[in-house]
Design a protein around this motif. Structure first.
Motif, PDB file in Angstrom:
ATOM      1  N   PRO A  98     -33.145   4.528   6.657  1.00 32.11           N
ATOM      2  CA  PRO A  98     -32.319   4.843   5.488  1.00 32.11           C
ATOM      3  C   PRO A  98     -32.479   6.325   5.136  1.00 32.11           C
ATOM      4  O   PRO A  98     -33.361   7.005   5.667  1.00 32.11           O
ATOM      5  N   SER A  99     -31.675   6.825   4.229  1.00 29.64           N
ATOM      6  CA  SER A  99     -31.774   8.225   3.815  1.00 29.64           C
ATOM      7  C   SER A  99     -33.154   8.517   3.242  1.00 29.64           C
ATOM      8  O   SER A  99     -33.857   7.601   2.795  1.00 29.64           O
ATOM      9  N   ALA A 100     -33.535   9.794   3.253  1.00 26.18           N
ATOM     10  CA  ALA A 100     -34.832  10.192   2.693  1.00 26.18           C
ATOM     11  C   ALA A 100     -34.923   9.791   1.224  1.00 26.18           C
ATOM     12  O   ALA A 100     -35.978   9.375   0.746  1.00 26.18           O
ATOM     13  N   GLY A 101     -33.810   9.882   0.498  1.00 27.36           N
ATOM     14  CA  GLY A 101     -33.786   9.471  -0.909  1.00 27.36           C
ATOM     15  C   GLY A 101     -34.057   7.983  -1.068  1.00 27.36           C
ATOM     16  O   GLY A 101     -34.790   7.567  -1.967  1.00 27.36           O
ATOM     17  N   SER A 102     -33.477   7.178  -0.181  1.00 29.30           N
ATOM     18  CA  SER A 102     -33.725   5.729  -0.237  1.00 29.30           C
ATOM     19  C   SER A 102     -35.176   5.404   0.092  1.00 29.30           C
ATOM     20  O   SER A 102     -35.784   4.533  -0.525  1.00 29.30           O
ATOM     21  N   ILE A 103     -35.734   6.121   1.061  1.00 32.42           N
ATOM     22  CA  ILE A 103     -37.142   5.891   1.415  1.00 32.42           C
ATOM     23  C   ILE A 103     -38.036   6.242   0.231  1.00 32.42           C
ATOM     24  O   ILE A 103     -38.983   5.516  -0.089  1.00 32.42           O
ATOM     25  N   SER A 104     -37.712   7.341  -0.435  1.00 31.58           N
ATOM     26  CA  SER A 104     -38.463   7.722  -1.630  1.00 31.58           C
ATOM     27  C   SER A 104     -38.390   6.626  -2.681  1.00 31.58           C
ATOM     28  O   SER A 104     -39.395   6.262  -3.291  1.00 31.58           O
ATOM     29  N   GLN A 105     -37.196   6.080  -2.887  1.00 35.17           N
ATOM     30  CA  GLN A 105     -37.030   5.008  -3.872  1.00 35.17           C
ATOM     31  C   GLN A 105     -37.798   3.755  -3.464  1.00 35.17           C
ATOM     32  O   GLN A 105     -38.392   3.075  -4.312  1.00 35.17           O
ATOM     33  N   ILE A 106     -37.816   3.446  -2.183  1.00 34.93           N
ATOM     34  CA  ILE A 106     -38.565   2.287  -1.697  1.00 34.93           C
ATOM     35  C   ILE A 106     -40.051   2.480  -1.977  1.00 34.93           C
ATOM     36  O   ILE A 106     -40.724   1.592  -2.503  1.00 34.93           O
ATOM     37  N   GLU A 107     -40.555   3.665  -1.635  1.00 35.07           N
ATOM     38  CA  GLU A 107     -41.986   3.929  -1.796  1.00 35.07           C
ATOM     39  C   GLU A 107     -42.419   3.974  -3.253  1.00 35.07           C
ATOM     40  O   GLU A 107     -43.595   3.803  -3.556  1.00 35.07           O
ATOM     41  N   ARG A 108     -41.469   4.206  -4.155  1.00 38.62           N
ATOM     42  CA  ARG A 108     -41.785   4.216  -5.595  1.00 38.62           C
ATOM     43  C   ARG A 108     -41.373   2.914  -6.269  1.00 38.62           C
ATOM     44  O   ARG A 108     -41.366   2.805  -7.486  1.00 38.62           O
ATOM     45  N   CYS A 109     -41.037   1.888  -5.486  1.00 33.10           N
ATOM     46  CA  CYS A 109     -40.662   0.551  -5.987  1.00 33.10           C
ATOM     47  C   CYS A 109     -39.436   0.589  -6.896  1.00 33.10           C
ATOM     48  O   CYS A 109     -39.349  -0.171  -7.869  1.00 33.10           O
ATOM     49  N   LEU A 110     -38.480   1.441  -6.597  1.00 33.19           N
ATOM     50  CA  LEU A 110     -37.289   1.560  -7.427  1.00 33.19           C
ATOM     51  C   LEU A 110     -36.116   0.736  -6.902  1.00 33.19           C
ATOM     52  O   LEU A 110     -35.114   0.604  -7.583  1.00 33.19           O
ATOM     53  N   ILE A 111     -36.227   0.203  -5.695  1.00 29.59           N
ATOM     54  CA  ILE A 111     -35.187  -0.677  -5.158  1.00 29.59           C
ATOM     55  C   ILE A 111     -35.722  -2.097  -5.273  1.00 29.59           C
ATOM     56  O   ILE A 111     -36.652  -2.488  -4.566  1.00 29.59           O
ATOM     57  N   GLU A 112     -35.155  -2.859  -6.198  1.00 27.45           N
ATOM     58  CA  GLU A 112     -35.678  -4.188  -6.508  1.00 27.45           C
ATOM     59  C   GLU A 112     -35.338  -5.243  -5.465  1.00 27.45           C
ATOM     60  O   GLU A 112     -36.131  -6.134  -5.208  1.00 27.45           O
ATOM     61  N   GLU A 113     -34.138  -5.154  -4.885  1.00 24.95           N
ATOM     62  CA  GLU A 113     -33.723  -6.119  -3.876  1.00 24.95           C
ATOM     63  C   GLU A 113     -33.069  -5.366  -2.729  1.00 24.95           C
ATOM     64  O   GLU A 113     -31.853  -5.197  -2.699  1.00 24.95           O
ATOM     65  N   PRO A 114     -33.857  -4.913  -1.756  1.00 24.92           N
ATOM     66  CA  PRO A 114     -33.289  -4.135  -0.652  1.00 24.92           C
ATOM     67  C   PRO A 114     -32.331  -4.963   0.194  1.00 24.92           C
ATOM     68  O   PRO A 114     -32.583  -6.145   0.462  1.00 24.92           O
ATOM     69  N   ALA A 115     -31.243  -4.341   0.581  1.00 27.41           N
ATOM     70  CA  ALA A 115     -30.225  -5.006   1.400  1.00 27.41           C
ATOM     71  C   ALA A 115     -30.751  -5.222   2.820  1.00 27.41           C
ATOM     72  O   ALA A 115     -31.656  -4.521   3.282  1.00 27.41           O
ATOM     73  N   GLU A 116     -30.170  -6.200   3.515  1.00 26.47           N
ATOM     74  CA  GLU A 116     -30.596  -6.524   4.877  1.00 26.47           C
ATOM     75  C   GLU A 116     -30.465  -5.337   5.820  1.00 26.47           C
ATOM     76  O   GLU A 116     -31.345  -5.107   6.649  1.00 26.47           O
TER      77      GLU A 116
END
Length: 126
Positions: free
Chosen positions: A79-97
């Protein structure tokens, strides 16, 4: 001339008294609400919700163990670097498949690993 100096001083004393009296009652209540909110969020995530914290920890650990930046993971098909950052900071509650599949590819995990982490099916080490 004397009246010119005393009036601004008297007005300032009244403003100071008014300012000192008001905030005491207003400032206390929101602090209690802010402290109470995280406790409710923690109990909800423990009740069968996706394990976003585990995913965040595993993604960051995998990235660090390989010496990759978030941008490196994105360039490897993740995923984009921004999405990875959000994942690592627990900001994506339900990641898409598709996001989870991209993580598997870029982090060089077997297919379905990221999804298994989110579902609590994959252990602490891979």
């Amino acid at each position: 001339m004397t009246s010119g100096k005393t009036r601004p001083e008297a007005a300032q004393v009244k403003r100071d008294a008014a300012v000192a009296a008001e905030p005491v009652a207003v400032a206390e209540q929101p602090v209690v609400e802010q402290v109470a909110a995280p406790a409710a969020a923690v109990s909800e995530s423990a009740a069968g919700q996706p394990d976003i914290k585990a995913l965040a920890e595993r993604v960051k650990a995998r990235r660090k163990e390989n010496g990759w930046t978030q941008a490196d993971v994105a360039k490897k098909g993740g995923p984009s670097a921004g999405s990875i950052s959000q994942i690592e900071r627990c900001l994506i509650e339900e990641p898409a498949e598709d996001l989870l599949a991209k993580l598997d590819t870029a982090l060089e995990w077997p297919s379905g690993t990221a999804d298994g982490i989110v579902r609590g099916l994959v252990g602490a080490a891979s």
